[in-house]
Design a protein around this motif. Sequence first.
Motif, mmCIF file in Angstrom:
data_model
loop_
_atom_site.group_PDB
_atom_site.id
_atom_site.type_symbol
_atom_site.label_atom_id
_atom_site.label_comp_id
_atom_site.label_asym_id
_atom_site.label_seq_id
_atom_site.Cartn_x
_atom_site.Cartn_y
_atom_site.Cartn_z
ATOM 1 N N ASP A 1 -47.926 -55.521 46.364
ATOM 2 C CA ASP A 1 -48.814 -54.489 46.900
ATOM 3 C C ASP A 1 -48.996 -53.339 45.914
ATOM 4 O OD1 ASP A 1 -47.125 -55.057 49.982
ATOM 5 O OD2 ASP A 1 -49.125 -55.756 49.399
ATOM 6 N N GLY A 2 -48.560 -53.538 44.692
ATOM 7 C CA GLY A 2 -48.725 -52.481 43.706
ATOM 8 C C GLY A 2 -47.743 -51.346 43.874
ATOM 9 N N ARG A 3 -46.603 -51.631 44.499
ATOM 10 C CA ARG A 3 -45.596 -50.586 44.646
ATOM 11 C C ARG A 3 -44.407 -50.865 43.747
ATOM 12 N NH1 ARG A 3 -46.010 -47.086 48.787
ATOM 13 N NH2 ARG A 3 -47.820 -47.484 50.091
ATOM 14 N N VAL A 4 -43.856 -49.805 43.193
ATOM 15 C CA VAL A 4 -42.640 -49.940 42.404
ATOM 16 C C VAL A 4 -41.475 -50.136 43.371
ATOM 17 C CG1 VAL A 4 -41.097 -48.805 40.793
ATOM 18 C CG2 VAL A 4 -43.563 -48.467 40.593
ATOM 19 N N ARG A 5 -40.672 -51.171 43.135
ATOM 20 C CA ARG A 5 -39.593 -51.425 44.086
ATOM 21 C C ARG A 5 -38.218 -51.287 43.477
ATOM 22 N NH1 ARG A 5 -41.627 -53.917 48.674
ATOM 23 N NH2 ARG A 5 -39.502 -53.772 49.451
ATOM 24 N N TRP A 6 -38.152 -51.256 42.134
ATOM 25 C CA TRP A 6 -36.832 -51.286 41.490
ATOM 26 C C TRP A 6 -36.976 -50.731 40.103
ATOM 27 C CZ3 TRP A 6 -34.450 -54.569 37.595
ATOM 28 C CH2 TRP A 6 -33.050 -54.664 37.677
ATOM 29 N N ARG A 7 -35.990 -49.965 39.695
ATOM 30 C CA ARG A 7 -35.994 -49.488 38.317
ATOM 31 C C ARG A 7 -34.604 -49.654 37.760
ATOM 32 N NH1 ARG A 7 -35.557 -44.248 35.599
ATOM 33 N NH2 ARG A 7 -34.015 -43.747 37.167
ATOM 34 N N HIS A 8 -34.490 -50.242 36.607
ATOM 35 C CA HIS A 8 -33.196 -50.324 35.941
ATOM 36 C C HIS A 8 -33.307 -49.642 34.591
ATOM 37 C CE1 HIS A 8 -29.216 -51.754 34.937
ATOM 38 N NE2 HIS A 8 -29.695 -52.146 33.767
ATOM 39 N N ALA A 9 -32.464 -48.627 34.387
ATOM 40 C CA ALA A 9 -32.438 -47.951 33.092
ATOM 41 C C ALA A 9 -31.321 -48.570 32.268
ATOM 42 C CB ALA A 9 -32.193 -46.459 33.284
ATOM 43 N N ALA B 1 -57.660 -57.900 24.427
ATOM 44 C CA ALA B 1 -58.847 -57.139 24.795
ATOM 45 C C ALA B 1 -58.448 -55.806 25.419
ATOM 46 C CB ALA B 1 -59.696 -57.941 25.774
ATOM 47 N N ALA B 2 -57.371 -55.841 26.179
ATOM 48 C CA ALA B 2 -56.974 -54.624 26.875
ATOM 49 C C ALA B 2 -55.462 -54.474 26.831
ATOM 50 C CB ALA B 2 -57.470 -54.664 28.315
ATOM 51 N N GLY B 3 -55.010 -53.248 27.085
ATOM 52 C CA GLY B 3 -53.575 -52.998 27.103
ATOM 53 C C GLY B 3 -53.032 -53.149 28.500
ATOM 54 N N LEU B 4 -52.425 -52.077 29.002
ATOM 55 C CA LEU B 4 -51.830 -52.128 30.339
ATOM 56 C C LEU B 4 -52.247 -50.881 31.103
ATOM 57 C CD1 LEU B 4 -49.828 -53.786 32.105
ATOM 58 C CD2 LEU B 4 -48.044 -52.241 31.306
ATOM 59 N N ALA B 5 -52.713 -51.078 32.324
ATOM 60 C CA ALA B 5 -53.132 -49.937 33.125
ATOM 61 C C ALA B 5 -52.755 -50.189 34.576
ATOM 62 C CB ALA B 5 -54.636 -49.710 32.985
ATOM 63 N N THR B 6 -52.912 -49.165 35.391
ATOM 64 C CA THR B 6 -52.544 -49.248 36.802
ATOM 65 C C THR B 6 -53.188 -50.446 37.481
ATOM 66 O OG1 THR B 6 -52.501 -46.848 36.772
ATOM 67 C CG2 THR B 6 -52.382 -47.898 38.923
ATOM 68 N N ALA B 7 -54.468 -50.664 37.195
ATOM 69 C CA ALA B 7 -55.200 -51.729 37.876
ATOM 70 C C ALA B 7 -54.618 -53.108 37.596
ATOM 71 C CB ALA B 7 -56.662 -51.680 37.451
ATOM 72 N N ASP B 8 -53.912 -53.243 36.464
ATOM 73 C CA ASP B 8 -53.359 -54.552 36.121
ATOM 74 C C ASP B 8 -52.151 -54.900 36.961
ATOM 75 O OD1 ASP B 8 -53.930 -53.619 32.701
ATOM 76 O OD2 ASP B 8 -55.211 -54.808 34.035
ATOM 77 N N ALA C 1 -51.051 -60.281 43.293
ATOM 78 C CA ALA C 1 -50.469 -60.754 44.540
ATOM 79 C C ALA C 1 -48.979 -61.017 44.394
ATOM 80 C CB ALA C 1 -51.179 -62.036 44.981
ATOM 81 N N ASP C 2 -48.542 -61.254 43.150
ATOM 82 C CA ASP C 2 -47.141 -61.592 42.946
ATOM 83 C C ASP C 2 -46.408 -60.429 42.311
ATOM 84 O OD1 ASP C 2 -48.269 -64.842 41.977
ATOM 85 O OD2 ASP C 2 -47.328 -64.238 43.873
ATOM 86 N N PRO C 3 -45.106 -60.359 42.552
ATOM 87 C CA PRO C 3 -44.333 -59.299 41.896
ATOM 88 C C PRO C 3 -44.262 -59.533 40.388
ATOM 89 C CG PRO C 3 -42.890 -60.780 43.113
ATOM 90 C CD PRO C 3 -44.282 -61.177 43.458
ATOM 91 N N VAL C 4 -44.267 -58.457 39.643
ATOM 92 C CA VAL C 4 -44.191 -58.541 38.186
ATOM 93 C C VAL C 4 -43.141 -57.571 37.686
ATOM 94 C CG1 VAL C 4 -46.605 -59.219 37.899
ATOM 95 C CG2 VAL C 4 -45.969 -56.804 37.841
ATOM 96 N N LEU C 5 -42.743 -57.785 36.436
ATOM 97 C CA LEU C 5 -41.829 -56.856 35.786
ATOM 98 C C LEU C 5 -42.620 -56.001 34.802
ATOM 99 C CD1 LEU C 5 -39.399 -58.242 36.989
ATOM 100 C CD2 LEU C 5 -38.491 -58.589 34.710
ATOM 101 N N VAL C 6 -42.204 -54.758 34.654
ATOM 102 C CA VAL C 6 -42.736 -53.926 33.594
ATOM 103 C C VAL C 6 -41.539 -53.479 32.757
ATOM 104 C CG1 VAL C 6 -43.946 -51.810 32.973
ATOM 105 C CG2 VAL C 6 -44.705 -53.140 34.936
ATOM 106 N N ASN C 7 -41.544 -53.897 31.505
ATOM 107 C CA ASN C 7 -40.418 -53.598 30.629
ATOM 108 C C ASN C 7 -40.839 -52.574 29.585
ATOM 109 O OD1 ASN C 7 -38.972 -54.752 27.773
ATOM 110 N ND2 ASN C 7 -37.641 -54.314 29.509
ATOM 111 N N VAL C 8 -40.058 -51.520 29.453
ATOM 112 C CA VAL C 8 -40.350 -50.495 28.457
ATOM 113 C C VAL C 8 -39.455 -50.770 27.261
ATOM 114 C CG1 VAL C 8 -40.502 -48.032 28.027
ATOM 115 C CG2 VAL C 8 -40.781 -48.889 30.345
ATOM 116 N N PHE C 9 -40.078 -50.979 26.085
ATOM 117 C CA PHE C 9 -39.274 -51.351 24.920
ATOM 118 C C PHE C 9 -39.794 -50.669 23.671
ATOM 119 C CE2 PHE C 9 -41.661 -54.152 22.025
ATOM 120 C CZ PHE C 9 -42.834 -54.310 22.731
ATOM 121 N N ALA C 10 -38.994 -50.738 22.618
ATOM 122 C CA ALA C 10 -39.415 -50.218 21.323
ATOM 123 C C ALA C 10 -38.723 -51.038 20.246
ATOM 124 C CB ALA C 10 -39.060 -48.743 21.177
ATOM 125 N N SER C 11 -39.346 -51.121 19.083
ATOM 126 C CA SER C 11 -38.774 -51.971 18.037
ATOM 127 C C SER C 11 -37.509 -51.356 17.451
ATOM 128 C CB SER C 11 -39.798 -52.191 16.918
ATOM 129 O OG SER C 11 -40.121 -50.944 16.318
#
Lengths: 180, 163
Positions: free
Chosen positions: A151-159, A55-62, A66-76
């Motif tokens: 809390d909706g804060r970015v805490r770690w980035r791995h390139a 129904a929806a993609g990914l946005a800031t509000a998502d 309450a729990d930490p999540v990962l956001v992975n940037v990928f491409a085929s």
Amino acid sequence: MRRLLFLLPLAGFFAVAVWGGLALFRDGSARLPPSTLIDQPVPDFALPPLRAGDAAGLATADLNGADPVLVNVFASWCVPCLAEHPLLTRLAEEDGVVIHAINFKDTADAAQAWLAQHGDPFARIGFDPEGRGGIEWGVTGVPETFVVDGDGRVRWRHAGPLTPVIVDQSLMPLLAELGG
Amino acid sequence: MTRALLALMFGLLVLAPAAAEEVFDDPAWEARAQEIGRQLRCVVCANQSVSDSNAPLAADILGVVRERIAAGDDDTAVIDYVAARYGDFVRLRPPFQANTLVLWLAPAAALVLGAGLAVTVLARGGRLRREPEPLTVEEQARIDAVLRAEAGQQPPDPGDHGR
């Protein structure tokens, strides 16, 4: 003692040489400067869905759960993404980590086929064919992985691709600390 | 077969630039975008500016620059926008702030120190240490006395040194 004053430039050179040498042989994985997003709120972005059934993609509000999540940037088309994919799948399926994704500079068909072939561990996927969403995250290439805390804060980035060592030594301890 | 393949490849090459990013129609605006791009570091090819780099990310960032220009931002705001997402690292003109003080002041400081050293050495006639103070009257008199005494002495007998 004043006679040895002439050695001062030589001493200065050695000091700089040692400092430079240490810097050169430091941990090479920190090649990029640290992300400006660290400890900042998730950037403002909204991406449409990739998968047909979503129904929806990914946005800031998502990313304000309450729990930490990962956001992975990928491409085929991205080979290291394929290399780290089993690791992400294991994190999602066995360790219960919630992983969202940004499909970066890709085509919908190719990305969907890639997920069908290699597995789809992602909760939400934002479709970012132009890469504009990635720019909000300061993405410089694929893959990149971010940790967003409760809390909706970015805490770690791995390139670069995640490796078992990085997961064990950096990611899992961080998630544990954040209460994931 | 090979010829057809080659033809296809050349055809694609020709198409590639046409598929590139949308530049401004107005050359003045495009020039401004390129100028700002010259002040931004390409994060992927870190020694090139965004305007000079061929990296896809550079093209994307230049696109963002155009977006911000079109939205009415001034040059500083555009660069700040990119730096907010990619870090101060992207500023090819480093800001003048606490952690770049050494970067900015070191060359000037080195110049001042070097010039000071050069002037000092030249003023002292090519030596680092100050000239020894001229002899006092008593010291001059003592030296004159010793010199006169030595001049007055007979040169020692070479045979005496055999002992």
